[in-house]
Design an enzyme around this catalytic site. Structure first.
Site, PDB file in Angstrom:
ATOM      1  N   ALA A  69       3.087   6.126   7.409  1.00 18.22           N
ATOM      2  CA  ALA A  69       3.768   7.620   7.241  1.00 18.22           C
ATOM      3  C   ALA A  69       3.749   7.982   8.634  1.00 18.22           C
ATOM      4  O   ALA A  69       4.917   8.705   9.070  1.00 18.22           O
ATOM      5  CB  ALA A  69       2.826   8.545   6.434  1.00 18.22           C
ATOM      6  N   THR A 119       0.695  -1.109  -0.003  1.00 18.80           N
ATOM      7  CA  THR A 119      -0.190   0.032  -0.047  1.00 18.80           C
ATOM      8  C   THR A 119       0.757   1.208  -0.017  1.00 18.80           C
ATOM      9  O   THR A 119       0.251   2.377   0.272  1.00 18.80           O
ATOM     10  CB  THR A 119      -0.921   0.240   1.331  1.00 18.80           C
ATOM     11  OG1 THR A 119      -0.335  -0.258   2.486  1.00 18.80           O
ATOM     12  CG2 THR A 119      -1.986  -0.991   1.017  1.00 18.80           C
ATOM     13  N   LEU A 147       3.279   4.212   1.273  1.00 17.20           N
ATOM     14  CA  LEU A 147       3.616   4.980   2.341  1.00 17.20           C
ATOM     15  C   LEU A 147       2.311   5.842   2.759  1.00 17.20           C
ATOM     16  O   LEU A 147       2.190   6.862   2.582  1.00 17.20           O
ATOM     17  CB  LEU A 147       4.703   5.948   2.248  1.00 17.20           C
ATOM     18  CG  LEU A 147       5.484   6.445   3.545  1.00 17.20           C
ATOM     19  CD1 LEU A 147       6.090   5.138   4.022  1.00 17.20           C
ATOM     20  CD2 LEU A 147       6.550   7.153   3.354  1.00 17.20           C
ATOM     21  N   HIS A 148       1.288   5.052   3.159  1.00 17.90           N
ATOM     22  CA  HIS A 148      -0.109   5.476   3.256  1.00 17.90           C
ATOM     23  C   HIS A 148      -0.141   6.201   5.050  1.00 17.90           C
ATOM     24  O   HIS A 148       0.947   6.233   5.370  1.00 17.90           O
ATOM     25  CB  HIS A 148      -1.274   4.708   3.162  1.00 17.90           C
ATOM     26  CG  HIS A 148      -1.131   3.431   4.035  1.00 17.90           C
ATOM     27  ND1 HIS A 148      -1.632   3.293   5.207  1.00 17.90           N
ATOM     28  CD2 HIS A 148      -0.683   2.223   3.514  1.00 17.90           C
ATOM     29  CE1 HIS A 148      -1.364   2.079   5.722  1.00 17.90           C
ATOM     30  NE2 HIS A 148      -0.793   1.327   4.871  1.00 17.90           N
ATOM     31  N   ALA A 149      -1.270   6.597   5.451  1.00 18.31           N
ATOM     32  CA  ALA A 149      -1.253   7.059   6.608  1.00 18.31           C
ATOM     33  C   ALA A 149      -0.696   6.478   7.819  1.00 18.31           C
ATOM     34  O   ALA A 149       0.152   6.952   8.526  1.00 18.31           O
ATOM     35  CB  ALA A 149      -2.728   7.393   7.229  1.00 18.31           C
TER      36      ALA A 149
END
Length: 91
Positions: free
Chosen positions: A19, A12, A14-16
């Protein structure tokens, strides 16, 4: 200055959640830390800012460059590279 490159490995990108983990890890160091999306030749951004980090749109396979300047720069870069290479615990 210490600089290294690596590739985002988790599906996926560097999603929330990753991150947030990245920013949390970067914030533990005194050095100034920057991150850049090499594939898009983005500007370097403050690696301690989740908003700035998310603007880089780093998906799986993206090459990133992490740079640090300061008293713990080597440790900072190595720790963050290890975090990315480990897939933020998602692999």
């Amino acid at each position: 200055m210490t600089t290294r490159e690596t590739t985002v490995k988790n599906k996926t990108g560097l999603h929330a959640r990753p991150a947030s983990a990245f920013v949390e890890a970067a914030s533990k160091f005194k050095s100034t830390i920057k991150i850049k999306n090499v594939d898009k030749n983005s500007a370097e951004v403050n690696a301690k800012s989740i908003i700035k980090l998310l603007t880089l749109s780093m998906s799986q396979g993206t090459t990133i460059r992490i740079s640090a300047t300061g008293e713990d720069e080597v440790e900072a870069v190595n720790a963050l590279i290890e975090l990315v290479d480990g897939g933020f615990g998602e692999l």
